[in-house]
Write a protein that holds these residues in place. Sequence first.
Motif, short mmCIF file in Angstrom:
data_model
loop_
_atom_site.label_atom_id
_atom_site.label_comp_id
_atom_site.label_asym_id
_atom_site.label_seq_id
_atom_site.Cartn_x
_atom_site.Cartn_y
_atom_site.Cartn_z
N ASN A 23 0.86 -1.18 0.00
CA ASN A 23 0.00 0.00 0.00
C ASN A 23 0.89 1.23 0.00
OD1 ASN A 23 -2.29 -1.65 0.26
ND2 ASN A 23 -2.09 -1.65 2.48
N ARG A 24 0.52 2.25 -0.77
CA ARG A 24 1.32 3.47 -0.87
C ARG A 24 0.58 4.61 -0.17
NH1 ARG A 24 1.85 4.26 -6.90
NH2 ARG A 24 -0.25 3.45 -6.76
N TYR A 25 1.33 5.42 0.58
CA TYR A 25 0.76 6.50 1.38
C TYR A 25 1.23 7.84 0.83
CZ TYR A 25 -0.41 2.64 4.33
OH TYR A 25 -0.92 1.46 4.78
N PHE A 26 0.27 8.77 0.70
CA PHE A 26 0.53 10.07 0.10
C PHE A 26 0.06 11.18 1.01
CE2 PHE A 26 0.12 7.08 -3.37
CZ PHE A 26 1.08 7.48 -4.27
N GLN A 27 0.62 12.37 0.76
CA GLN A 27 0.11 13.58 1.38
C GLN A 27 0.09 14.67 0.32
OE1 GLN A 27 2.46 14.77 4.70
NE2 GLN A 27 4.29 15.14 3.50
N ASP A 28 -0.73 15.68 0.56
CA ASP A 28 -0.88 16.79 -0.38
C ASP A 28 0.43 17.55 -0.50
OD1 ASP A 28 -1.89 18.80 -2.00
OD2 ASP A 28 -3.72 19.05 -0.80
N LYS A 29 0.81 17.89 -1.73
CA LYS A 29 2.04 18.67 -1.95
C LYS A 29 1.90 20.09 -1.42
CE LYS A 29 3.11 16.42 -6.33
NZ LYS A 29 3.19 16.63 -7.80
N ARG A 30 0.68 20.63 -1.48
CA ARG A 30 0.46 22.01 -1.06
C ARG A 30 0.49 22.14 0.46
NH1 ARG A 30 -4.89 24.25 -3.08
NH2 ARG A 30 -5.59 22.51 -1.82
N VAL A 31 1.09 23.19 0.92
CA VAL A 31 1.09 23.52 2.35
C VAL A 31 0.31 24.82 2.50
CG1 VAL A 31 2.49 24.07 4.36
CG2 VAL A 31 3.32 22.41 2.69
N VAL A 32 -0.84 24.75 3.17
CA VAL A 32 -1.68 25.92 3.40
C VAL A 32 -1.51 26.31 4.87
CG1 VAL A 32 -4.03 26.83 3.34
CG2 VAL A 32 -3.31 25.11 1.66
N PRO A 33 -1.06 27.54 5.14
CA PRO A 33 -0.87 27.95 6.53
C PRO A 33 -2.15 27.79 7.36
CG PRO A 33 0.03 29.59 5.02
CD PRO A 33 -0.73 28.60 4.19
N GLY A 34 -2.01 27.18 8.53
CA GLY A 34 -3.14 26.99 9.42
C GLY A 34 -3.99 25.75 9.11
N MET A 35 -3.64 25.01 8.07
CA MET A 35 -4.41 23.81 7.69
C MET A 35 -3.48 22.59 7.70
SD MET A 35 -7.55 24.87 6.72
CE MET A 35 -8.13 23.64 5.60
N ARG A 36 -4.08 21.44 8.01
CA ARG A 36 -3.31 20.20 7.94
C ARG A 36 -3.28 19.72 6.49
NH1 ARG A 36 -5.77 16.52 12.72
NH2 ARG A 36 -7.45 16.44 11.22
N ARG A 37 -2.22 19.04 6.12
CA ARG A 37 -2.12 18.49 4.77
C ARG A 37 -2.96 17.22 4.69
NH1 ARG A 37 4.28 18.50 3.72
NH2 ARG A 37 3.69 17.95 1.60
N LYS A 38 -3.67 17.07 3.58
CA LYS A 38 -4.50 15.90 3.36
C LYS A 38 -3.59 14.67 3.20
CE LYS A 38 -8.01 14.18 0.18
NZ LYS A 38 -9.20 14.10 0.99
N ARG A 39 -4.00 13.54 3.78
CA ARG A 39 -3.25 12.28 3.69
C ARG A 39 -4.19 11.19 3.21
NH1 ARG A 39 -0.11 12.59 9.57
NH2 ARG A 39 1.21 14.36 9.02
#
Length: 116
Positions: A23-39
């Motif tokens: 299984n491969r695990y990813f996170q969002d490339k974008r970093v939005v201040p004050g928000m967690r990155r989608k995983r």
Amino acid sequence: MIIGTWLFTKMRGELVGTDAEGNRYFQDKRVVPGMRRKRWVMYNGIAEASRVPPEWHGWLHHTLADPPPAGGLPRKPWQKEHLPNLTGTDHAYRPPGHSLSDGDKPKPPYEAWRPG
């Protein structure tokens, strides 16, 4: 995997790691201040949530900040091997008296009230 998830992963996903099942695990490339990155996880084979190991589950749900090390965490002696979810299969648990189980329905330890 559906085409939408595949496309989203190609456009915005950053590979973080893989587990022993592939299984491969990813996170969002974008970093939005004050928000967690989608995983998210891309399953190797059937999409079965119970196939995510505990250490990756913790990372997916933001319980752990860092992904687990390659090869996973050391296993404790009390931990059991993974068992697939058998719901809906011939091997699913069926309690005594279930309409699909073998044998007769057990007699209850009481007598039902009948109006006289």
